[in-house]
Design a protein around this motif. Structure first.
Motif, PDB file in Angstrom:
ATOM      1  N   GLU A  83       2.981  -2.609   9.088  1.00 54.55           N
ATOM      2  CA  GLU A  83       2.388  -1.281   9.250  1.00 54.55           C
ATOM      3  C   GLU A  83       1.459  -0.917   8.090  1.00 54.55           C
ATOM      4  OE1 GLU A  83       5.587   1.437   9.852  1.00 54.55           O
ATOM      5  OE2 GLU A  83       6.220   0.530  11.743  1.00 54.55           O
ATOM      6  N   GLY A  84       0.654  -1.892   7.657  1.00 50.75           N
ATOM      7  CA  GLY A  84      -0.348  -1.635   6.630  1.00 50.75           C
ATOM      8  C   GLY A  84       0.170  -1.635   5.209  1.00 50.75           C
ATOM      9  N   LYS A  85       1.459  -1.879   5.011  1.00 52.77           N
ATOM     10  CA  LYS A  85       2.057  -1.922   3.682  1.00 52.77           C
ATOM     11  C   LYS A  85       2.633  -3.313   3.425  1.00 52.77           C
ATOM     12  CE  LYS A  85       1.703   2.418   2.243  1.00 52.77           C
ATOM     13  NZ  LYS A  85       1.083   2.831   0.984  1.00 52.77           N
ATOM     14  N   TRP A  86       2.645  -3.706   2.145  1.00 50.63           N
ATOM     15  CA  TRP A  86       3.274  -4.967   1.792  1.00 50.63           C
ATOM     16  C   TRP A  86       4.739  -4.694   1.458  1.00 50.63           C
ATOM     17  CZ3 TRP A  86       0.033  -9.389   1.558  1.00 50.63           C
ATOM     18  CH2 TRP A  86       0.760 -10.602   1.410  1.00 50.63           C
ATOM     19  N   ILE A  87       5.622  -5.514   2.010  1.00 45.95           N
ATOM     20  CA  ILE A  87       7.059  -5.358   1.774  1.00 45.95           C
ATOM     21  C   ILE A  87       7.599  -6.620   1.116  1.00 45.95           C
ATOM     22  CG2 ILE A  87       9.316  -5.001   2.856  1.00 45.95           C
ATOM     23  CD1 ILE A  87       7.889  -3.469   5.078  1.00 45.95           C
ATOM     24  N   TYR A  88       8.309  -6.424   0.025  1.00 44.89           N
ATOM     25  CA  TYR A  88       8.942  -7.532  -0.693  1.00 44.89           C
ATOM     26  C   TYR A  88      10.431  -7.215  -0.813  1.00 44.89           C
ATOM     27  CZ  TYR A  88       9.327 -11.387  -4.067  1.00 44.89           C
ATOM     28  OH  TYR A  88       9.651 -12.562  -4.702  1.00 44.89           O
ATOM     29  N   ALA A  89      11.216  -7.874   0.030  1.00 40.67           N
ATOM     30  CA  ALA A  89      12.663  -7.658   0.050  1.00 40.67           C
ATOM     31  C   ALA A  89      13.350  -8.847  -0.603  1.00 40.67           C
ATOM     32  CB  ALA A  89      13.158  -7.491   1.490  1.00 40.67           C
ATOM     33  N   SER A  90      14.197  -8.560  -1.569  1.00 37.66           N
ATOM     34  CA  SER A  90      14.809  -9.636  -2.335  1.00 37.66           C
ATOM     35  C   SER A  90      16.270  -9.348  -2.639  1.00 37.66           C
ATOM     36  CB  SER A  90      14.044  -9.827  -3.659  1.00 37.66           C
ATOM     37  OG  SER A  90      13.897  -8.587  -4.319  1.00 37.66           O
ATOM     38  N   ASN A  91      16.979 -10.410  -2.987  1.00 33.57           N
ATOM     39  CA  ASN A  91      18.367 -10.287  -3.429  1.00 33.57           C
ATOM     40  C   ASN A  91      18.468 -10.850  -4.839  1.00 33.57           C
ATOM     41  OD1 ASN A  91      21.380  -9.847  -2.759  1.00 33.57           O
ATOM     42  ND2 ASN A  91      21.316 -11.932  -3.560  1.00 33.57           N
ATOM     43  N   PHE A  92      19.005 -10.048  -5.734  1.00 30.75           N
ATOM     44  CA  PHE A  92      19.181 -10.457  -7.119  1.00 30.75           C
ATOM     45  C   PHE A  92      20.641 -10.831  -7.348  1.00 30.75           C
ATOM     46  CE2 PHE A  92      15.501  -7.725  -7.151  1.00 30.75           C
ATOM     47  CZ  PHE A  92      14.650  -8.286  -8.088  1.00 30.75           C
ATOM     48  N   SER A  93      20.860 -12.099  -7.660  1.00 31.34           N
ATOM     49  CA  SER A  93      22.200 -12.550  -8.043  1.00 31.34           C
ATOM     50  C   SER A  93      22.229 -12.642  -9.561  1.00 31.34           C
ATOM     51  CB  SER A  93      22.503 -13.919  -7.427  1.00 31.34           C
ATOM     52  OG  SER A  93      23.718 -14.436  -7.955  1.00 31.34           O
TER      53      SER A  93
END
Length: 249
Positions: A83-93
């Motif tokens: 939807e026109g936005k950049w998404i960066y989904a991450s998991n921090f261990s």
């Protein structure tokens, strides 16, 4: 409320797309190199937070603090545009080694106008939720003594319209109110360090839905106990996020 539910749905779709399609257009070497850079950047942010009050040494994604060591390992769950936005989904261990090894797993989603901005937001969200209470616990500062525990709190997160002048304001009283409702659940955990990760969708009649984790695992019991609290309500609804590290005394 519709916009908030839409945001949640977008995140779910993002995870599904990533798990199905991956990043086949990039070489494994490039992905590994980029991931390593982001991982080291996240570790640097954590190091900057810890070193304010302690002598610490950073090398790569590892921090040494006296007889303690901290290692940060990032995994990407989604990296793309929606939807026109950049998404960066991450998991921090994050693994903390003292006399025992403790592992913390925190998910973070960054949204920005560019990939770089989304990555930075993801890291900043992780520091706000987790980096602050971890560094406070390691430096033995800013903890709240509640019953037979010491509670270290991340920054409160709100998305949506929170009513004004409510008890949801990130202060000691708010922490005491929430943790007091969970005291028996905390006591039942065998580990000395207990983590609570709260994400609630609250509407005009209270809690509509949520994902709450106890010791890195989704807990229906935790969610049900949180539902018994009288939360400030809103016709348009809002998302409430809060992370705690709890040390038994």
């Amino acid at each position: 409320m519709k916009n908030i539910k839409s945001t949640l749905l977008t995140f779910v779709i993002c995870f599904f797309i990533y798990n199905c399609n991956g990043q086949s257009k990039n070489t494994e070497k490039k992905i590994a190199s980029e991931l390593n850079t982001v991982n080291e950047t996240a570790t640097q942010y954590l190091y900057n937070r810890i070193v304010k009050d302690s002598k610490a040494v950073k090398k790569g994604n590892k921090i040494t603090l006296g007889d303690k060591s901290i290692e940060v390992n990032l995994s990407v769950e989604f990296d793309g545009q929606q939807e026109g936005k950049w998404i960066y989904a991450s998991n921090f261990s994050t693994i903390v080694k003292t006399s025992k090894k403790i592992e913390f797993n925190i998910s973070s989603i960054g949204i920005g106008n560019s990939r770089e901005e989304a990555i930075n937001v993801s890291i900043q969200e992780w520091i706000a939720a987790f980096g602050i209470p971890l560094s406070d616990m390691l430096n033995n500062k800013n903890g709240y003594k509640i019953s037979e525990t010491m509670v270290f709190s991340g920054l409160m997160g709100i998305r949506g319209n929170l009513p004004e002048n409510t008890w949801l304001n990130g202060d000691t009283a708010m922490t005491t109110k929430i943790i007091s409702h969970l005291s028996q659940l905390i006591k039942s955990e065998k580990d000395e360090i207990v983590t609570i990760d709260i994400k609630l969708l609250i509407g005009k009649n209270g809690v509509l839905d949520g994902e709450c984790k106890l010791e890195n695992k989704v807990s229906t019991e935790l969610l049900n106990k949180l539902k018994t609290i009288e939360w400030p309500v809103s016709g348009e609804g809002y998302l409430f996020k809060q992370f705690y590290i709890i040390k038994k005394l």
